[in-house]
Design a protein around this motif. Structure first.
Motif, PDB file in Angstrom:
ATOM      1  N   PHE A 143      -7.327 -30.155   7.775  1.00 25.00           N
ATOM      2  CA  PHE A 143      -7.518 -31.246   6.940  1.00 25.00           C
ATOM      3  C   PHE A 143      -6.823 -32.419   7.570  1.00 25.00           C
TER       4      PHE A 143
ATOM      5  N   GLY B 183     -11.627 -21.967  -1.518  1.00 26.21           N
ATOM      6  CA  GLY B 183     -10.832 -22.451  -0.375  1.00 26.21           C
ATOM      7  C   GLY B 183      -9.675 -21.901  -0.196  1.00 26.21           C
ATOM      8  N   PHE B 184      -9.339 -21.341  -1.010  1.00 30.94           N
ATOM      9  CA  PHE B 184      -7.900 -20.381  -0.976  1.00 30.94           C
ATOM     10  C   PHE B 184      -8.290 -19.215  -0.518  1.00 30.94           C
ATOM     11  N   ILE B 185      -7.098 -18.523   0.262  1.00 30.04           N
ATOM     12  CA  ILE B 185      -7.551 -17.429   1.209  1.00 30.04           C
ATOM     13  C   ILE B 185      -7.663 -16.088   0.304  1.00 30.04           C
ATOM     14  N   GLU B 186      -7.122 -16.003  -0.876  1.00 26.07           N
ATOM     15  CA  GLU B 186      -7.226 -14.894  -1.863  1.00 26.07           C
ATOM     16  C   GLU B 186      -8.405 -14.878  -2.510  1.00 26.07           C
TER      17      GLU B 186
ATOM     18  N   ALA C  82      -5.881 -24.061   7.956  1.00 23.16           N
ATOM     19  CA  ALA C  82      -6.360 -25.120   6.855  1.00 23.16           C
ATOM     20  C   ALA C  82      -5.617 -26.410   7.065  1.00 23.16           C
ATOM     21  N   ASN C  83      -4.276 -26.342   7.232  1.00 21.09           N
ATOM     22  CA  ASN C  83      -3.651 -27.665   7.243  1.00 21.09           C
ATOM     23  C   ASN C  83      -3.949 -28.471   8.315  1.00 21.09           C
TER      24      ASN C  83
ATOM     25  N   TYR D  46     -14.425 -24.053  -8.632  1.00 19.30           N
ATOM     26  CA  TYR D  46     -13.729 -25.409  -8.728  1.00 19.30           C
ATOM     27  C   TYR D  46     -12.875 -25.447  -9.870  1.00 19.30           C
ATOM     28  N   VAL D  47     -11.436 -25.813  -9.619  1.00 17.18           N
ATOM     29  CA  VAL D  47     -10.578 -25.750 -10.549  1.00 17.18           C
ATOM     30  C   VAL D  47     -10.409 -24.409 -11.280  1.00 17.18           C
ATOM     31  N   ASP D  48     -10.458 -23.316 -10.676  1.00 18.21           N
ATOM     32  CA  ASP D  48     -10.162 -22.052 -10.942  1.00 18.21           C
ATOM     33  C   ASP D  48     -11.514 -21.344 -11.657  1.00 18.21           C
TER      34      ASP D  48
ATOM     35  N   PHE E  40      -3.917 -18.571   8.029  1.00 17.19           N
ATOM     36  CA  PHE E  40      -4.985 -19.414   7.330  1.00 17.19           C
ATOM     37  C   PHE E  40      -4.492 -20.666   6.953  1.00 17.19           C
ATOM     38  N   ILE E  41      -3.201 -20.586   6.310  1.00 22.91           N
ATOM     39  CA  ILE E  41      -2.609 -21.881   5.749  1.00 22.91           C
ATOM     40  C   ILE E  41      -2.488 -23.032   6.899  1.00 22.91           C
TER      41      ILE E  41
ATOM     42  N   GLN F  57      -8.353 -15.114  -6.339  1.00 28.26           N
ATOM     43  CA  GLN F  57      -8.110 -16.374  -7.050  1.00 28.26           C
ATOM     44  C   GLN F  57      -9.607 -16.972  -7.824  1.00 28.26           C
TER      45      GLN F  57
END
Lengths: 161, 242
Positions: free
Chosen positions: B226, B99-102, B222-223, B64-66, B218-219, B105
Motif C-alpha cells: 500500500f 483482504g485480511f490474512i485470516e 501488505a503495508n 466488504y466491511v465484514d 503478510f502485514i 474474518q
C-alpha cells in the motif's frame, strides 16, 4: 459528535435530529463502492465518486458515536445502509496492524466511543445472532471501543435512542 | 441438464480476486457451467432469468466491511423474491475472500448467506472463507512474471549458446512455481474439496483458509504494497494517515 444513519422515512428526521448532531441521508441515490481503494491510496478519506457520499468517511470518522437504524436483511444492514458503510472505509488507513490477535487496519481518526445499531423488521433467532456478531466485527474493524445492538419491535421504540 | 451458475460479485472490471477464484473453480467443477458478473442493478434481470434452469449457484464475493457488498445485497433481495415466485430451490455455495490474512474474518458473511438461503428456501451447501485476497492477485501476477523471465532466459540461452533447454533456468522456474503452489495449497485444497461436493450435490461444510504466509510477514508485505501504491497514486502526499 453523534451521527445517525437510518433508512426510515424522512418524516422521522425531525425526531432523530433532536438526538444527534448530524443525519446521513439514506436515499439510495448514490453509487456502490467500486473497490478501487482510492480513498486509501489516492485521495485519503474521499471517494472518487462525486455524489452525496463523496466525503462520508470524514463525517463518520469524526463522530465519537455512530448510531445506525436499519431494516434487517438476513442478519445484516439494509442495502442502502450497507452501501454507506462500504463507501466509508476511508475512516481506516491502508496500513495494517495486529489487534485482538487479528489483522486490522489502523484508524484514521483514532478509536471512537460507540457503535449502536437498532434493527427493525422480521428477524429470526439465527439472524439476530448473526447481526450481533456482525456488529461486534464492525466495531473491531472500524475502531469502536464499545458496541450495542437493539432489536426494535416497532418503530415506536425510536424514542429510546 | 441443470446448469451450474458461477457468479462473480466483485464490482471490479478487472484484476479481482473473486474473478480469479471463479476461473480457478471452473477448472474443478464438472457440468454445464455458466459464468456471470454481478456489478450493478442492470445485471439482475439477466442473472435471475438464468436461475430458472440452474440447479447450483456458486457465489464468489469480496468481503466488504465484514459482510456482503451492498450491490450484492440488493441482488440477494431480488433473488429471494424471484425464487419464491418461481418456486426455485437452488443449491447455494459461497467462496468469499478478505483482504485480511485470516480467512475466519469471513465468518459473518457466511452466516448472512446461510440466513439468506433459509429466507429464499434455497439449500445452503457451505462455503470457503479465504484470507489474503490481495495476495492471491499478486501471486498470479508473479506467476506470469516468472514465466516471462523463464521464456526470456530460454531465448537468450538458445541464441547465445545454442542451449534451448537450460537446466538451471528450468530448475529456478520450477522452484518458483512450487513456492506459489505451496502458498496457494490451502486455497486449492478446499476449492477442490468444494468442487467435489458441488459435483455430487452435497454439503461441503464451511471452511476457512488463507494464503500460507505467516501473519506478521503478510502485514509487512501488505503495508509495503500500500505504501508503493499510495506513492504512485499520490495519496501519501495528501494526508495519507490523517
Amino acid at each position: 459528535m453523534r451521527v445517525i444513519i437510518h433508512d426510515l422515512e424522512n418524516k422521522y428526521n425531525k425526531l432523530l435530529l433532536q438526538k444527534c448532531d448530524r443525519i446521513i441521508v439514506v436515499d439510495g441515490k448514490y453509487s456502490a463502492c467500486r473497490g478501487c481503494f482510492n480513498c486509501w491510496t489516492k485521495h485519503p478519506a474521499e471517494c472518487f465518486i462525486k455524489d452525496s457520499l463523496h466525503e462520508v468517511s470524514k463525517e463518520i470518522g469524526r463522530a465519537d458515536e455512530l448510531i445506525i437504524i436499519t431494516e434487517n436483511y438476513y442478519g445484516m444492514y439494509s442495502p442502502p445502509v450497507k452501501n454507506i458503510l462500504d463507501r466509508s472505509i476511508g475512516i481506516s488507513t491502508p496500513m495494517s496492524i495486529y489487534r485482538g490477535k487479528e489483522m486490522h487496519h489502523t484508524t484514521r481518526y483514532g478509536m471512537r466511543e460507540l457503535l449502536s445499531v437498532y434493527a427493525y423488521g422480521e428477524m429470526t433467532d439465527a439472524e439476530r445472532e448473526s447481526f450481533l456478531f456482525m456488529i461486534k466485527r464492525n466495531a473491531l474493524n472500524l475502531g469502536y471501543k464499545h458496541y450495542s445492538f437493539t432489536y426494535l419491535e416497532s418503530i415506536g421504540g425510536l424514542g429510546e435512542i | 441438464m441443470m446448469k451450474i451458475l458461477l457468479i462473480n460479485g466483485s464490482p471490479k472490471k478487472k484484476m479481482s480476486a473473486s474473478g480469479f477464484l471463479l476461473t480457478l473453480q471452473s477448472l474443478f467443477v464438472r457440468g454445464d457451467i455458466q459464468r456471470e458478473s454481478l456489478r450493478t442493478k442492470g445485471d439482475h434481470g439477466r442473472i435471475l432469468k438464468k436461475l430458472k434452469d440452474t440447479g447450483t449457484v456458486i457465489f464468489f464475493l469480496p468481503l466488504y466491511v465484514d459482510g456482503v457488498p451492498s450491490h450484492v445485497l440488493y441482488f440477494m433481495k431480488d433473488m429471494e423474491g424471484y425464487c419464491r415466485v418461481n418456486q426455485i430451490h437452488l443449491k447455494v455455495y459461497l467462496i468469499s475472500n478478505a483482504g485480511f490474512i485470516e480467512g475466519k474474518q469471513n465468518e459473518a458473511l457466511m452466516q448472512v448467506f446461510k440466513n439468506f438461503c433459509h429466507a429464499c428456501a434455497c439449500e445452503w451447501c457451505g462455503g470457503i472463507g479465504i484470507g489474503g485476497g490481495v495476495m492471491l492477485n499478486v501471486l498470479r501476477i508473479l506467476f506470469f512474471v516468472f514465466a516471462g523471465i523463464f521464456l526470456l532466459g530460454i531465448i537468450i540461452s538458445g541464441v547465445q549458446r545454442g542451449d534451448w533447454l537450460p537446466v538451471e533456468a528450468i530448475e529456478i522456474f520450477l522452484r518458483q512455481i512450487a513456492i506459489i503452489v505451496f502458498l496457494y495449497s490451502g486455497v486449492l485444497f478446499y476449492m477442490i474439496r468444494m468442487a467435489g461436493a458441488v459435483n455430487k450435490g452435497e454439503f461441503s461444510g464451511v471452511k476457512y483458509t488463507r494464503v500460507l504466509v505467516p501473519s506478521f510477514l503478510f502485514i509487512i508485505i501488505a503495508n509495503i504494497f500500500f505504501i508503493i501504491i499510495s506513492l504512485g497514486k499520490g495519496g501519501i502526499f495528501r494526508g495519507w494517515l490523517r
